[in-house]
Design a protein around this motif. Sequence first.
Motif, PDB file in Angstrom:
ATOM      1  N   ARG A  18       0.822  -1.216   0.000  1.00 23.72           N
ATOM      2  CA  ARG A  18       0.000   0.000   0.000  1.00 23.72           C
ATOM      3  C   ARG A  18       0.856   1.267   0.000  1.00 23.72           C
ATOM      4  O   ARG A  18       0.621   2.179  -0.780  1.00 23.72           O
ATOM      5  CB  ARG A  18      -0.922   0.015   1.232  1.00 23.72           C
ATOM      6  N   GLY A  62       2.041   1.558  -3.937  1.00 24.37           N
ATOM      7  CA  GLY A  62       0.807   2.212  -4.378  1.00 24.37           C
ATOM      8  C   GLY A  62      -0.279   1.228  -4.762  1.00 24.37           C
ATOM      9  O   GLY A  62      -1.238   1.591  -5.451  1.00 24.37           O
ATOM     10  N   THR A  67      -3.183  -0.185  -3.593  1.00 21.72           N
ATOM     11  CA  THR A  67      -4.095  -0.003  -2.466  1.00 21.72           C
ATOM     12  C   THR A  67      -5.363  -0.842  -2.597  1.00 21.72           C
ATOM     13  O   THR A  67      -6.317  -0.643  -1.850  1.00 21.72           O
ATOM     14  CB  THR A  67      -4.478   1.485  -2.312  1.00 21.72           C
ATOM     15  N   GLY A  68      -5.364  -1.794  -3.531  1.00 23.69           N
ATOM     16  CA  GLY A  68      -6.527  -2.678  -3.658  1.00 23.69           C
ATOM     17  C   GLY A  68      -6.727  -3.516  -2.410  1.00 23.69           C
ATOM     18  O   GLY A  68      -7.852  -3.737  -1.966  1.00 23.69           O
ATOM     19  N   LYS A  83      -6.892  -3.868   1.439  1.00 21.40           N
ATOM     20  CA  LYS A  83      -7.264  -2.864   2.437  1.00 21.40           C
ATOM     21  C   LYS A  83      -6.815  -3.299   3.822  1.00 21.40           C
ATOM     22  O   LYS A  83      -6.623  -4.486   4.084  1.00 21.40           O
ATOM     23  CB  LYS A  83      -8.791  -2.699   2.465  1.00 21.40           C
ATOM     24  N   ILE A 118      -5.024  -7.840  -6.173  1.00 18.08           N
ATOM     25  CA  ILE A 118      -6.185  -7.678  -7.060  1.00 18.08           C
ATOM     26  C   ILE A 118      -5.783  -6.937  -8.335  1.00 18.08           C
ATOM     27  O   ILE A 118      -6.274  -7.248  -9.422  1.00 18.08           O
ATOM     28  CB  ILE A 118      -7.351  -6.957  -6.320  1.00 18.08           C
ATOM     29  N   GLU A 119      -4.861  -6.022  -8.215  1.00 19.11           N
ATOM     30  CA  GLU A 119      -4.445  -5.241  -9.388  1.00 19.11           C
ATOM     31  C   GLU A 119      -3.722  -6.125 -10.411  1.00 19.11           C
ATOM     32  O   GLU A 119      -3.613  -5.748 -11.578  1.00 19.11           O
ATOM     33  CB  GLU A 119      -3.515  -4.097  -8.970  1.00 19.11           C
ATOM     34  N   VAL A 141     -14.390  -3.625  -8.022  1.00 23.70           N
ATOM     35  CA  VAL A 141     -13.917  -5.005  -8.250  1.00 23.70           C
ATOM     36  C   VAL A 141     -12.494  -5.016  -8.802  1.00 23.70           C
ATOM     37  O   VAL A 141     -11.783  -6.014  -8.677  1.00 23.70           O
ATOM     38  CB  VAL A 141     -14.834  -5.834  -9.183  1.00 23.70           C
ATOM     39  N   LEU A 142     -12.072  -3.925  -9.390  1.00 28.94           N
ATOM     40  CA  LEU A 142     -10.699  -3.855  -9.890  1.00 28.94           C
ATOM     41  C   LEU A 142      -9.710  -3.433  -8.805  1.00 28.94           C
ATOM     42  O   LEU A 142      -8.507  -3.412  -9.031  1.00 28.94           O
ATOM     43  CB  LEU A 142     -10.615  -2.877 -11.072  1.00 28.94           C
ATOM     44  N   GLY A 143     -10.229  -3.069  -7.651  1.00 25.32           N
ATOM     45  CA  GLY A 143      -9.343  -2.598  -6.588  1.00 25.32           C
ATOM     46  C   GLY A 143      -8.900  -1.167  -6.805  1.00 25.32           C
ATOM     47  O   GLY A 143      -7.933  -0.716  -6.205  1.00 25.32           O
ATOM     48  N   GLU A 144      -9.602  -0.443  -7.645  1.00 25.09           N
ATOM     49  CA  GLU A 144      -9.177   0.923  -7.970  1.00 25.09           C
ATOM     50  C   GLU A 144      -9.933   1.998  -7.187  1.00 25.09           C
ATOM     51  O   GLU A 144      -9.609   3.177  -7.301  1.00 25.09           O
ATOM     52  CB  GLU A 144      -9.353   1.182  -9.473  1.00 25.09           C
ATOM     53  N   ALA A 145     -10.959   1.607  -6.461  1.00 25.62           N
ATOM     54  CA  ALA A 145     -11.702   2.611  -5.686  1.00 25.62           C
ATOM     55  C   ALA A 145     -10.783   3.175  -4.609  1.00 25.62           C
ATOM     56  O   ALA A 145     -10.027   2.443  -3.981  1.00 25.62           O
ATOM     57  CB  ALA A 145     -12.930   1.966  -5.050  1.00 25.62           C
ATOM     58  N   ARG A 146     -10.861   4.468  -4.399  1.00 25.36           N
ATOM     59  CA  ARG A 146      -9.991   5.114  -3.406  1.00 25.36           C
ATOM     60  C   ARG A 146     -10.793   5.501  -2.174  1.00 25.36           C
ATOM     61  O   ARG A 146     -11.710   6.314  -2.269  1.00 25.36           O
ATOM     62  CB  ARG A 146      -9.341   6.361  -4.004  1.00 25.36           C
ATOM     63  N   ASP A 157      -6.544   5.371   1.235  1.00 22.36           N
ATOM     64  CA  ASP A 157      -5.838   5.183  -0.037  1.00 22.36           C
ATOM     65  C   ASP A 157      -5.383   6.505  -0.648  1.00 22.36           C
ATOM     66  O   ASP A 157      -4.687   6.509  -1.666  1.00 22.36           O
ATOM     67  CB  ASP A 157      -6.758   4.478  -1.047  1.00 22.36           C
ATOM     68  N   GLN A 165      -3.227   9.557  -1.279  1.00 24.70           N
ATOM     69  CA  GLN A 165      -1.826   9.865  -1.020  1.00 24.70           C
ATOM     70  C   GLN A 165      -1.613  11.335  -1.348  1.00 24.70           C
ATOM     71  O   GLN A 165      -2.129  11.843  -2.339  1.00 24.70           O
ATOM     72  CB  GLN A 165      -0.953   8.985  -1.900  1.00 24.70           C
TER      73      GLN A 165
END
Lengths: 281, 159, 773
Positions: free
Chosen positions: B32, B36, B38-39, B41, B79-80, C22-27, C31, C33
Amino acid sequence: MTGPRLVRPATLDAALAVLAEEPDARCLAGGATLVAMMNAGLAEPGVLVALDGIAELRGITVADDGRVRIGAMTRHRETAADMRLAGGHAVVRQAASVIANAVVRNMGTMGGSIAFFDPAADYPPALVAADAEIELASAAATRRLAAREFFVDWYTTAIEPGEMVTAIHLPPAGTQPSIYRKHARTSGDYAIASLALVLDGAGARVAVGACGPVPLRSDAAEAVLAGRLADHDAVAEAAALLAAAADPVDDVRGSADYRRRLIPRLLQAAISELLDTREAA
Amino acid sequence: MIDDRQDLLLQVNGARRRVSAEGSDTLLTVLRDQLGLTGAKRGCNQGVCGSCTVEVDGWPVRGCLSLAAACEGHEIVTIEGTGRDPVMAVLQRQFVVRGAVQCGFCTPGMLISARRLLQDQPRPDAEAVQAALSGNICRCTGYRKIIDAVLAAAEELAQ
Amino acid sequence: MTDPKGIAVGLSIPKFENQEKVLGEARYIADLQRANVLHAAILGSPVPHARIRGYDVSKALAAPGVVAVLTGDDVPDGRMGAFIKDEHALAKGKVLYVGEPVAAVAAETEAQARAACRLIEVDYDELPAVLSPEDGLAAGAPILHEHLADYVKVFDAGSGGNVASRTRFEEGDVDRAWTECDVIVEGEYTTQAQAHVAIEPCGALAEYEAGGRITLWSANQSVFRVQANVCESLNLPMTKLRCLTPRVGGGFGNKMEAHIQPIVVALALKCRRNVRMILTREEDFEIVRARHPFRIRMKTGAKKDGTLVAREIEVLLDCGAFADDSPGVLGYSLLMSPGPYRIPHRRAHGQLVYTNKLRFGAFRGFGQPQVSFAGEQQIDEIAGRLGIDPIEMRRRNMLREGDAWFVGQQVASNGLAACIDAVEKASGWRDRPKATRHGTKRRALGMSVTAHISGLLGTGAIVRVLEDGTVVLNTGATDIGQGSDTVLTQICAEALQLPVDKVSVASPDTDGSPYNWGTTASRVTYTAGRAVVGAARAVEAKLKQHASEMLECGVGDLELRAGGRVGIVGVPGAEVSFAAISGRAHWAVGGPIVGEHTLVFDQMTHDPKRAVAIGLPFARIGVFSFGAVVVEVEIDEVTGKTRVVEAWSAADVGRAINPQLVEVQLEGAFVQGMGLALFEEMVWDGPRLANPSLMDYKVPTSRDAPYAIHSIIVEAPEPDGPFGAKGAGEIGINVIPSAIANAVAAGTGHRHHHLPLTSERVLDGLIEAEAAA
Ligand code: FES
Ligand code: FES
C-alpha cells in the motif's frame, strides 16, 4: 519501532544455531499469531528466524506401522486435507479444518500454533486426545514430550530457551473413529469449549479444550468409560468427573459456569455420535 | 530496537519490485505505502477481517500477517495483478451485475478468496462458497449476493 | 413489479462504481496519497473520569519526526453535537471515558506519531466514574457535564444532572385502559451495545492551503455534518473549510457525526501542513460510537379477541459521554415503540443518561431493534395466551391506510398487510409446524413486523444541462456504498426521460453541492429523490420554454421524449434535442439551463389535539415504510447455539427505484440484525472496553449467515415520494432480534428478555423450560 532482523536459514541446524546465539530470537512460522501480536505491539522480537525455507520441517509422513510425523511447518490447510489422517487420527485433521478460516489455514502451521498455545485453540485438545508427542530441538539436543506435558499452563509450554518445535508425532491409531467438536460463537472463532474424543479399544480418550489452563484429560473419567461407552450412567459419571476437574474462566466468549455445564453435554453428544459412526461402519 | 531498514526485492504481479522495508513492515504496508497497490485494504491489521487478502505462491493469505521481508522469493499477486486471469474476469463481472458489491471495502479480498475456490473446486455449492469465503468479512451485503455471484461465475466458467 | 414504461426507475442497474471496486481501484480515505503529508495519532485517556490538571509534552515534542502536539489547551472552546452541543474537538478540561482522545501528535511517519503519543504526560485528577445509567441517576452521582444547562440544544431536551434528555408521549387514557384488558403481559428487557464494524476504519485527511483554508477528506456519511461539527468545535467560519468525500467503506450511523475530523483539522492548522490520520480497528471500537444499550419496561394489554388496548413503555438509555445522536434515538424509539398497530391507549417515556463510556449514537434502526425486541415479543406472548396465530394477531391489529401514527401524524401509503401476506405465503407459515425436533436439534419459526420513517431535514438538488444535452446531477448526498449515486441518477434519468449514461453525478462538496443533511435515517432515496425530481422538473420547464420558441408552439403542447428530446404531442417528427436546446441556451438565448429544488419535510409529527408530546426531537419527520419478517432457526440442544436457517424479509419501500439495491439492503440488514440478536456484544471490564478487536468482538461471517435470505419487495407508493419511493435502509433490521427471539421462544418454550441470545442464555432457557414442563 523498526522491528526485528529477519534471518531465513535453509536448514534446521542453521536455524537452531541462531536460536542458540540470539537470546531474543523468535521463530517465525506462518505468522498468523506472531505478526498479529507484533502489529498490536504485544511482541517485539529482536531477531526472527523464518522457518519456511527449511524442507525438513514440512509435510506429513505416514510410516508403514501407522505412525504419523507432522512437520512443524505443515500448514493447517495441508493437515485438514490429508485423508490419511483417518480413524484415531481423524481428530487432528478435523481440528485443523475448523481453525479460523481458509485464508488463515493457508498460513498457519501446527508448530506455530502449539508453540503459542492458546488454551482455546483447536490443536491442543486434539493432540492430547490423540496421545501425540511433540518433538523439540535445540542446538544441543532433540527430545520428545507427550502433548499432555508439553502444554504447561495458560499460554505456557515446555519449550525451553533455544528450543523449537520441529514435529508432532502421532502413535499408530486403530480404525476406530475419532471426533473433534468445537463450540464457538461464530465460524472461525476460538472455542467456548471443545472436545476431542478418540475411541480406544473398549474405552475412549477424551480431552476438553478452552475449559482450563491446559487441555483437560482425566484418567479417572477414562477409567469409568472403559468398556462402558454405551452406558448412560457411566458416561454421566465420567462427564461429572471431567466437569469437576475443569478450571474454566469467564471471558467474552462465555462464562466459566456455562463451560462447566457444556462439558457433559459435549461428551454425551460426541460419544453417541461416534458410537453411531462405529455402528454404521 | 535495531535500525535495519533493508532493501527487498519482491515479485509482485509478475514484476520485480525493489522496496525498502523495516523488519516489522508487513506485506500489506509495503504494497500500500510503497508500491501504491491499495486494492488490498487494512480493516483490522489482526488477521480477522480479510480485506487485506492477497495471494502468495497461489494461495490467499493475509497481507497484514505476512512480513514483507519473509515474502522475498515468493510470488505475490494482488487484485491489481489479476487482470489477465479469465476466472477473475468472470468473477468480477458477476460481482458487478449481481450486486455483490456495496461499499466495496471487502471486495478485493473476497475476489482473491473466490478465485482460489473456483480453481480448486470449479462447481461449488452455496455451502462450499460460504466456507471458502468465511475468512472475508462483509458488513454490508449479508453475503447472499456475493455467494450468488460466485455460483454464477462458476456456472459461466463451466460453459 | 417494475413499471414497464420506466426507462430507468425500477431497473436493477448495477451500481456505477462497482467496476472500479472489483478492480481494486476505488480510493477510500486510507488510499489517498498526498505529498508533504504529516501522519497523526491520538493518545487516549487511561481513566474514565478526571479533571486534566496539565500536560507535559516536552518529551513528545523532542521525539524524532514530531512536528506538533495538540492538547485541549490548543483547541478553542467550541462545542459540537447534533442535538446538544456538548463535545469539544478533543478532551478539554476533563476526560469522560477511557480512550477519549486527550492529545494528538503530527509527525513525519505514523510510527513516529504513535511513539511520541506514548511520551505525552497528562496529569489527571481522577473523579468517581458513572458506569451505568442507573448510577448516573443515583443521588449524589458524580456529574459529567457541569455546564449542561448552558449548552446549546436544538430542541426542548429537559436536560439536568446527568440526564441528557427526557421524552414523554401519551395518547388516550392508559391508566384506565388496563381495566378493559383481558390479558396483560409485562416485562423488563435489556439490550446490549453493538459495534458498527464498518470494515473501513474511520480516517481523515486535511489539506492545508496557504491562507489557512482547509480541504478535508474523510470517511463520512455527510460532508455537511462534518463541516458543521468541525467548524462548531474549532470556532471556524464555515467558509474556511471545504469538505469532500472519497469512497466510503461502509457506514451504519458511525460516520454520520464527527469522529476525528476536528482533531485532524486542528493539527493541520497548527502545523500549516497536510495531516492524515487513520484509526486502528481498536481505536475505531473505542472512540467512534456504538448502538445504545437499552433497559426497557413494557406492558401491553389486549381483549380476549386479541384486540390491542394499551401499551406502556419506559426506557433508560445509556448515552455515553456525549449526546451525539442519542436524544434522537430516545425520541425515535419511543415514537416507534407501539409498533405498526392500532392501540388506542399508549404512553412512552424515557431518559437518556450520561455515563463515562464512549458516546453511543446512531446505528441502523435508530433504537427500533431494541424496542421491537420487547414489543414484538409481547405481541407473540399475548397471541400465545389467547391461542391466536401470531400472524393473525398482527393482522387483526395492524395499522391501516389513513390511520394516524402515535402522537398524531397521518400515515399515507401503507403496505404492511401486503408485507405480512408475502412472508406468510413465502415461508409456508400456515402449513408448517412452528416447532419441530430432529435428534438434538430443534427448529422453529418466528415472525415480527415493523414500520420505519424516512424524510428528515434539509435537502437539495441541482440538475445542470451540459452543452451536448447530457446532464450533471449534484445533490451533496454521500454514497456510502449503498448505491445512492445510482438511485438518484435513475430518478433524474426517469424524470428527464434520459438513458442513465447521459446523467453524471457530482461528488459531494460543501463548496459546490446543495445542502444534504446526510446519508442516514433511510432518507436519501426519499428526500434527495424528491429534490432531484423537483430540480428535473425545473429543467424540464426551461427545456420546454426553449423548445416552444424553437418549434413555434405552446409549452403545453410539448412532451419529453425518451432519449433527450422535446417534441410536439402527436407530431412525431416535430422535435428538438436537448443538445440543440442547450446549445441555444448556452450561446444565444436565456443562458445555461440549471434546475434546482430544495425542501424539508413539511408534515408535523405531533398533533396536540390528539396527544401529549414532551421532548420530541423531530417536529417534522417523514413518511412510513413497513416491514415483516419470518425466520426459521435451528437450536442445538447440546450447546444452546442458535442459527438462522432461512429468512423471509418483506419491506414496503413505496417504489423500488433499483430492486437489486433494495434487496441487498434487506439482506445486509438481516445479517447485521442477526449478529445483534445472537452474539455481538461490546463488553466492559469496569470502565474499559474488554473486547475492542475483531478477535474478541465477532460479527457474522458467510458461514454464520444463512444463504437463504429471501428479500421480498412490496410497493405501496408514497404520494409525494419520487416515483412513489420511500426509505429502505433500516426497515430490514428492526424486526430481526424480535423475530429470532420469537422463534427461540417457539422452539424452547422460554421467553428471553436479554439480548444477545447467546448459546449460554438459550441453553439456560431450554433447561429452565424443560424443568418447568
Ligand atoms: S487487515 Fe488483514 S485481516 Fe483485517
Ligand atoms: S461491501 Fe462493504 S464490507 Fe462488503
